[in-house]
Write a protein that holds these residues in place. Structure first.
Motif, PDB file in Angstrom:
ATOM      1  N   VAL A 115       0.895  -1.142   0.149  1.00  0.00           N
ATOM      2  CA  VAL A 115      -0.098  -0.142   0.003  1.00  0.00           C
ATOM      3  C   VAL A 115       0.881   1.170  -0.016  1.00  0.00           C
ATOM      4  O   VAL A 115       1.893   1.678   0.912  1.00  0.00           O
ATOM      5  N   GLY A 116       0.652   2.070  -0.758  1.00  0.00           N
ATOM      6  CA  GLY A 116       1.245   3.562  -1.243  1.00  0.00           C
ATOM      7  C   GLY A 116       1.026   4.369   0.085  1.00  0.00           C
ATOM      8  O   GLY A 116       0.163   4.370   0.494  1.00  0.00           O
ATOM      9  N   THR A 117       1.871   5.226   0.214  1.00  0.00           N
ATOM     10  CA  THR A 117       1.762   6.372   1.139  1.00  0.00           C
ATOM     11  C   THR A 117       2.079   7.780   0.769  1.00  0.00           C
ATOM     12  O   THR A 117       3.218   7.926  -0.075  1.00  0.00           O
ATOM     13  N   TYR A 118       1.170   8.694   0.564  1.00  0.00           N
ATOM     14  CA  TYR A 118       1.696  10.172   0.041  1.00  0.00           C
ATOM     15  C   TYR A 118       1.148  11.122   1.051  1.00  0.00           C
ATOM     16  O   TYR A 118       0.146  10.892   1.827  1.00  0.00           O
ATOM     17  N   VAL A 119       2.033  11.979   1.225  1.00  0.00           N
ATOM     18  CA  VAL A 119       1.640  13.310   1.903  1.00  0.00           C
ATOM     19  C   VAL A 119       1.520  14.378   0.920  1.00  0.00           C
ATOM     20  O   VAL A 119       2.384  14.966   0.157  1.00  0.00           O
ATOM     21  N   ASP A 120       0.288  14.820   0.635  1.00  0.00           N
ATOM     22  CA  ASP A 120      -0.219  15.936  -0.304  1.00  0.00           C
ATOM     23  C   ASP A 120       0.389  14.937  -1.705  1.00  0.00           C
ATOM     24  O   ASP A 120      -0.235  13.837  -2.089  1.00  0.00           O
ATOM     25  N   ASP A 121       1.183  15.673  -2.578  1.00  0.00           N
ATOM     26  CA  ASP A 121       1.425  15.249  -3.890  1.00  0.00           C
ATOM     27  C   ASP A 121       2.862  14.474  -3.894  1.00  0.00           C
ATOM     28  O   ASP A 121       3.503  14.003  -4.752  1.00  0.00           O
ATOM     29  N   ALA A 122       3.548  14.214  -2.586  1.00  0.00           N
ATOM     30  CA  ALA A 122       4.784  13.428  -2.475  1.00  0.00           C
ATOM     31  C   ALA A 122       4.811  12.286  -1.950  1.00  0.00           C
ATOM     32  O   ALA A 122       4.154  12.029  -0.794  1.00  0.00           O
ATOM     33  N   PRO A 123       5.332  11.373  -2.682  1.00  0.00           N
ATOM     34  CA  PRO A 123       5.616   9.980  -2.104  1.00  0.00           C
ATOM     35  C   PRO A 123       6.464   9.653  -0.998  1.00  0.00           C
ATOM     36  O   PRO A 123       7.437  10.386  -0.915  1.00  0.00           O
ATOM     37  N   TYR A 124       5.941   9.013   0.019  1.00  0.00           N
ATOM     38  CA  TYR A 124       6.579   8.828   1.090  1.00  0.00           C
ATOM     39  C   TYR A 124       6.834   7.395   1.611  1.00  0.00           C
ATOM     40  O   TYR A 124       5.981   6.603   1.428  1.00  0.00           O
ATOM     41  N   GLY A 125       8.076   7.045   2.315  1.00  0.00           N
ATOM     42  CA  GLY A 125       8.263   5.544   2.938  1.00  0.00           C
ATOM     43  C   GLY A 125       9.250   4.870   1.570  1.00  0.00           C
ATOM     44  O   GLY A 125       9.406   5.556   0.402  1.00  0.00           O
ATOM     45  N   SER A 126       9.734   3.775   1.939  1.00  0.00           N
ATOM     46  CA  SER A 126      10.673   3.419   1.051  1.00  0.00           C
ATOM     47  C   SER A 126       9.890   2.521  -0.158  1.00  0.00           C
ATOM     48  O   SER A 126       8.889   1.865   0.146  1.00  0.00           O
ATOM     49  N   SER A 127      10.501   2.262  -1.319  1.00  0.00           N
ATOM     50  CA  SER A 127      10.225   1.517  -2.436  1.00  0.00           C
ATOM     51  C   SER A 127      10.586   0.244  -2.354  1.00  0.00           C
ATOM     52  O   SER A 127      10.396  -0.538  -3.245  1.00  0.00           O
ATOM     53  N   THR A 128      11.621  -0.248  -1.697  1.00  0.00           N
ATOM     54  CA  THR A 128      12.282  -1.371  -1.575  1.00  0.00           C
ATOM     55  C   THR A 128      12.241  -2.423  -0.253  1.00  0.00           C
ATOM     56  O   THR A 128      11.728  -1.675   0.836  1.00  0.00           O
ATOM     57  N   VAL A 129      12.758  -3.466  -0.299  1.00  0.00           N
ATOM     58  CA  VAL A 129      12.639  -4.242   0.727  1.00  0.00           C
ATOM     59  C   VAL A 129      13.838  -3.835   1.790  1.00  0.00           C
ATOM     60  O   VAL A 129      14.140  -4.372   2.838  1.00  0.00           O
ATOM     61  N   TYR A 130      14.781  -2.971   1.632  1.00  0.00           N
ATOM     62  CA  TYR A 130      15.877  -2.888   2.287  1.00  0.00           C
ATOM     63  C   TYR A 130      15.806  -1.786   3.372  1.00  0.00           C
ATOM     64  O   TYR A 130      16.926  -1.505   4.081  1.00  0.00           O
ATOM     65  N   ALA A 131      14.805  -1.032   3.492  1.00  0.00           N
ATOM     66  CA  ALA A 131      14.597  -0.260   4.579  1.00  0.00           C
ATOM     67  C   ALA A 131      13.285  -0.330   5.437  1.00  0.00           C
ATOM     68  O   ALA A 131      12.478   0.534   5.800  1.00  0.00           O
ATOM     69  N   LEU A 132      13.063  -1.676   5.423  1.00  0.00           N
ATOM     70  CA  LEU A 132      11.723  -1.998   6.186  1.00  0.00           C
ATOM     71  C   LEU A 132      10.300  -1.322   5.718  1.00  0.00           C
ATOM     72  O   LEU A 132       9.458  -0.800   6.433  1.00  0.00           O
ATOM     73  N   GLY A 133      10.346  -1.260   4.332  1.00  0.00           N
ATOM     74  CA  GLY A 133       9.356  -0.451   3.818  1.00  0.00           C
ATOM     75  C   GLY A 133       7.825  -0.761   3.944  1.00  0.00           C
ATOM     76  O   GLY A 133       6.992   0.131   4.008  1.00  0.00           O
ATOM     77  N   SER A 134       7.623  -2.074   4.285  1.00  0.00           N
ATOM     78  CA  SER A 134       6.158  -2.468   4.597  1.00  0.00           C
ATOM     79  C   SER A 134       5.718  -2.071   5.987  1.00  0.00           C
ATOM     80  O   SER A 134       4.498  -2.051   6.178  1.00  0.00           O
ATOM     81  N   LEU A 135       6.926  -1.814   7.012  1.00  0.00           N
ATOM     82  CA  LEU A 135       6.647  -1.699   8.221  1.00  0.00           C
ATOM     83  C   LEU A 135       6.683  -0.295   8.659  1.00  0.00           C
ATOM     84  O   LEU A 135       5.643   0.258   9.697  1.00  0.00           O
ATOM     85  N   LEU A 136       7.454   0.191   8.174  1.00  0.00           N
ATOM     86  CA  LEU A 136       7.538   1.857   8.738  1.00  0.00           C
ATOM     87  C   LEU A 136       6.810   2.641   7.816  1.00  0.00           C
ATOM     88  O   LEU A 136       6.890   3.596   7.090  1.00  0.00           O
ATOM     89  N   THR A 137       5.432   2.694   8.375  1.00  0.00           N
ATOM     90  CA  THR A 137       4.523   3.610   7.602  1.00  0.00           C
ATOM     91  C   THR A 137       4.041   4.816   8.614  1.00  0.00           C
ATOM     92  O   THR A 137       3.946   4.580   9.570  1.00  0.00           O
TER      93      THR A 137
END
Length: 776
Positions: free
Chosen positions: A149-171
């Motif tokens: 699930v993607g996360t945006y703040v206004d028009d800016a994507p936020y959070g990691s796009s990869t598996v290397y920085a806990l992208g699924s957990l640090l929302t």
């Protein structure tokens, strides 16, 4: 081998122990272990939608009867889900909205406070700041390494796009005090929003600066958790016009979220107490009615002495606490979690009449530092080998991510025969993840000198993506519209790893991978009237692949894993009726998910591979009604059947055709109401609440042949009431009034994936709070 503390890492640890400890360590052993109006406006539509937010058209203000009629209608909801400002009623896909005032009345400071009120949205949470979002059942469990699930703040994507920085957990749990609304887009958004939107997207929309008048607001609150601690919070917002075309808006907050878990080993209480602070500053410049420039900076910090150690120790067979309600046993000196988010973005809008140009540039960072107790996993094996009685072990894990994005979008004016849009997107992400196993005295926390157990430097991992997208909407008739779109992406990842230690062996290697996924969208809709629309949506999404973590060359294991992909089919109906006093949205969906990224093993190492298939199908229904002025009642229900449609590959997780996907309830439901009423002499009051139901779920797939555990269903009752007088607002709220103990995540603390004890994270116990704010 990766020592990540998620389920994925625990499987890594388990397989590596079997391969490594049997040799050098055994040899050593031979020598001496929402209920207010949700009408909102986007930045470029703020002034035009002010009257809509109040539910009254300005042109009707002189007519008492018209005003009364409008006050009984549902407010007009403006969203930017399709990257255009449009009525929610006109968006041909499933979208839910939570308004900022609604979040404030509920004191909803995290996903856990409002996720159950949104159709199709579930969470897998191991504690505050550590939440995986799940939309329409698209998840492989708590060990899922990459966000779906993607996360945006206004028009800016936020959070990691990869598996290397806990992208699924640090929302990020963005503080709601200065939020205009939260938009939840259900279903894949791969064409407009790109990767990591398999299940959908969550978009935080902040309140823009106002160039016409100065304003300010200050608020304080306090809360108490059943058999836990006391929390406090303070918020302040100020809006300052600097010139006719320039304004500054600043929001700052600081709060303490009370803890309620006690550590029986150390005797410390409320170890999961968290301190959250942050600020957001925005500058808006509108040199003309054709151009606007907005710059924003966001910072949010989360710190706790115990959150990294998870939840309550339970017996997995009975799901009963081992040491008592809200108690855990963790070694001294462990549990620290510090998490810092930063996001800077610049958005420029220019209207050339024949087209609009939008440019969004952003720079985001994540910094995580945590120390997690793994004594139950390592102690039973290592303590006898080293002759220790009270040896404790922890994983120290600092994670760093820096991400730059740039998007350029050119789109035609609206309301013409052919509407078109083209865009370019670029992102560059660099992340590192260091993981070390430390040894110490479990009772005192004092270090114990042992040979290096594990010391891994994972990264830098560098992810670069270029993408181009476009869509065309053909308004074939005044009723029929057909939208067709596609996106082509090219991404490349380079990865390095070094490591040493008796648990992992030595490693020093680098690798890279590339991919070029294509997503598409087919979205016809038919308007029977302005208030009744049916639509069909066929959309696809993907998550990027890349080099594997922790797999040295020569093991016969793949050095890279592929992107996983899905296709969604959605049929929906949106209706306003009874003179706009009632709305009904209903949709059915079917999702085909293939090449799922799952854990596999080879040579004692765990890594990511592709295999298995799944499908998710269901029904979502949302109803809202204003029978009389000031009173609104709503309800929604979701049925989701998400399950594997093929066996998982041998050597990985044990899942079989027909098994349910983890943590996905078949039924979710919510019923709520809100009533605003006059109290005389400038006073007004409000009262409301909601009841949420989350059905029974299955736990994670196992790394050994064993059935998934069943997690029971639970309900939650939230209430709020308050009064407005002059510029003051005072409210009283209650969360989880029935003090229910719904499990939000659980996993084994041992190297045996089904061995006791398990740790379970529960929904927060009953919380009673009081808040007050004043307009300046």
């Amino acid at each position: 081998m990766e020592l990540r503390r998620t389920q994925f890492s625990r499987r890594c640890i388990c397989s590596a122990i079997a391969a490594v400890l049997m040799s050098p360590l055994c040899a050593m052993a031979q020598q001496p272990d929402a209920g207010v109006p949700v009408a909102t406006a986007s930045t470029d539509a703020a002034s035009s939608d002010v009257a809509a937010q109040a539910g009254v058209d300005a042109s009707q203000a002189s007519s008492t009867s018209s005003a009364e009629k409008s006050a009984q209608q549902l407010g007009t909801v403006i969203v930017t889900a399709n990257k255009r400002s449009e009525r929610l009623q006109d968006v041909p896909m499933g979208v839910s909205v939570m308004a900022g005032p609604q979040l404030e009345r509920q004191n909803a400071t995290s996903f856990a406070d409002y996720a159950t009120q949104i159709p199709g949205l579930n969470t897998i949470s191991t504690g505050q700041g550590q939440t995986q979002l799940v939309l329409r059942g698209i998840t492989s469990g708590s060990g899922q390494p990459n966000a779906a699930v993607g996360t945006y703040v206004d028009d800016a994507p936020y959070g990691s796009s990869t598996v290397y920085a806990l992208g699924s957990l640090l929302t990020p749990d963005i503080d709601p005090y200065d939020l205009q609304r939260i938009e939840v887009l259900r279903g894949p958004q791969g064409t407009l929003y790109g990767s990591n939107t398999l299940g959908g997207l969550v978009k935080f929309v902040t309140t823009p600066p106002d160039t016409t008048q100065a304003s300010g607001r200050i608020g304080v609150d306090t809360s108490s958790v059943d058999n836990g601690g006391t929390g406090f919070g303070a918020h302040a917002t100020v809006n300052i016009p600097l010139a006719n075309t320039l304004a500054l808006r600043v929001n700052a907050y600081d709060r303490t979220d009370p803890g309620y878990i006690d550590n029986v080993t150390t005797g410390k209480t409320e170890v999961n107490e968290a301190k959250v602070s942050g600020a957001r500053a925005q500058v808006l410049w509108t040199p003309s009615d054709k151009v606007s420039v907005r710059f924003a900076a966001l910072a949010q910090n989360l710190s706790s002495d115990g959150l990294a150690n998870g939840g309550v120790d339970i017996d997995p067979d009975t799901l009963k606490p081992i040491y008592g309600d809200n108690k855990q046993a963790r070694a001294a000196g462990t549990g620290e979690l510090k998490l810092k988010y930063r996001l800077y973005d610049l958005t420029v809008n220019a209207d050339f009449d024949w087209a609009k140009l939008v440019s969004t540039t952003s720079y985001g960072t994540v910094r995580l530092n945590e120390n997690t107790d793994v004594t139950n996993a390592y102690g039973p094996i290592l303590n006898p080998i080293f002759g220790l009685d009270t040896g404790g072990y922890s994983i120290h894990q600092p994670v760093s991510m820096n991400k730059v994005t740039q998007e350029l979008r050119l789109q035609s004016p609206e309301q013409q025969l052919l509407e078109w849009r083209v865009g370019l997107f670029y992102t560059h992400e660099r992340s590192t993840d260091s993981q070390s196993v430390l040894s110490f005295d479990a009772n005192t926390g004092a270090p114990i000198a042992l040979p290096t157990l594990a010391d891994l430097a994972i990264g830098p991992a560098v992810f670069t993506e270029w993408a181009g997208y476009g869509d065309v909407t053909w308004h074939a008739t005044s009723n029929l519209s057909v939208l067709v779109g596609a996106r082509y992406s090219f991404d490349k990842t380079t990865y390095q790893q070094t490591g040493t230690g008796i648990l992992t062996g030595d490693s020093n290697f680098s690798t890279n991978g590339t991919d070029h996924p294509v997503t598409y969208l087919f979205n016809p809709s038919y308007k029977f009237s302005d208030d009744l629309m049916a639509y069909l949506r066929v959309a696809s999404g993907f998550r990027p692949g890349g080099p594997n973590v922790g797999v040295p060359p020569g093991l016969g294991a793949p050095q890279t894993f592929d992107a996983d992909k899905l296709v969604s089919y959605e049929l929906g109906l949106k209706s306003l009726m009874l003179d706009k006093r009632m709305s009904i949205d209903v949709d059915v969906f079917y999702i085909n998910w293939s090449k799922i990224q799952l854990a596999e093993t080879a040579g004692g190492f765990s890594f990511l591979g592709n295999g298995g298939k799944a499908n998710s199908k269901g029904l979502e229904a949302n109803w809202r009604f204003t029978p009389v002025s000031g009173f609104t009642v709503w309800a929604n229900a979701t049925y989701t059947k998400a399950e594997l449609s093929a066996d998982t590959p041998p050597g990985g997780l044990y899942g079989y055709d027909g098994d349910r996907l983890p943590y996905v309830p078949k039924w979710n439901a919510n019923l709520g109401a809100d009533y605003n009423f006059p109290m005389g002499s400038g006073w007004s009051g409000f009262v409301g609440g909601n009841i949420s139901y989350v059905g029974s779920r299955k736990s994670d797939f196992n790394t050994v042949p064993a059935p998934q555990f069943t997690l029971p269903s639970f309900t939650s009752v939230d209430l709020h009431l308050g009064a407005n007088v002059d510029k003051w607002t005072v409210s009283l709220y209650a969360k989880n009034l029935g003090n229910k103990r719904g499990i939000t995540a659980m996993s084994s603390e041992t190297l045996n994936p089904i061995g006791s004890p398990f740790q379970a994270t529960y929904q927060t116990p009953r919380t009673i709070g009081l808040s007050a704010s004043v307009e300046l």
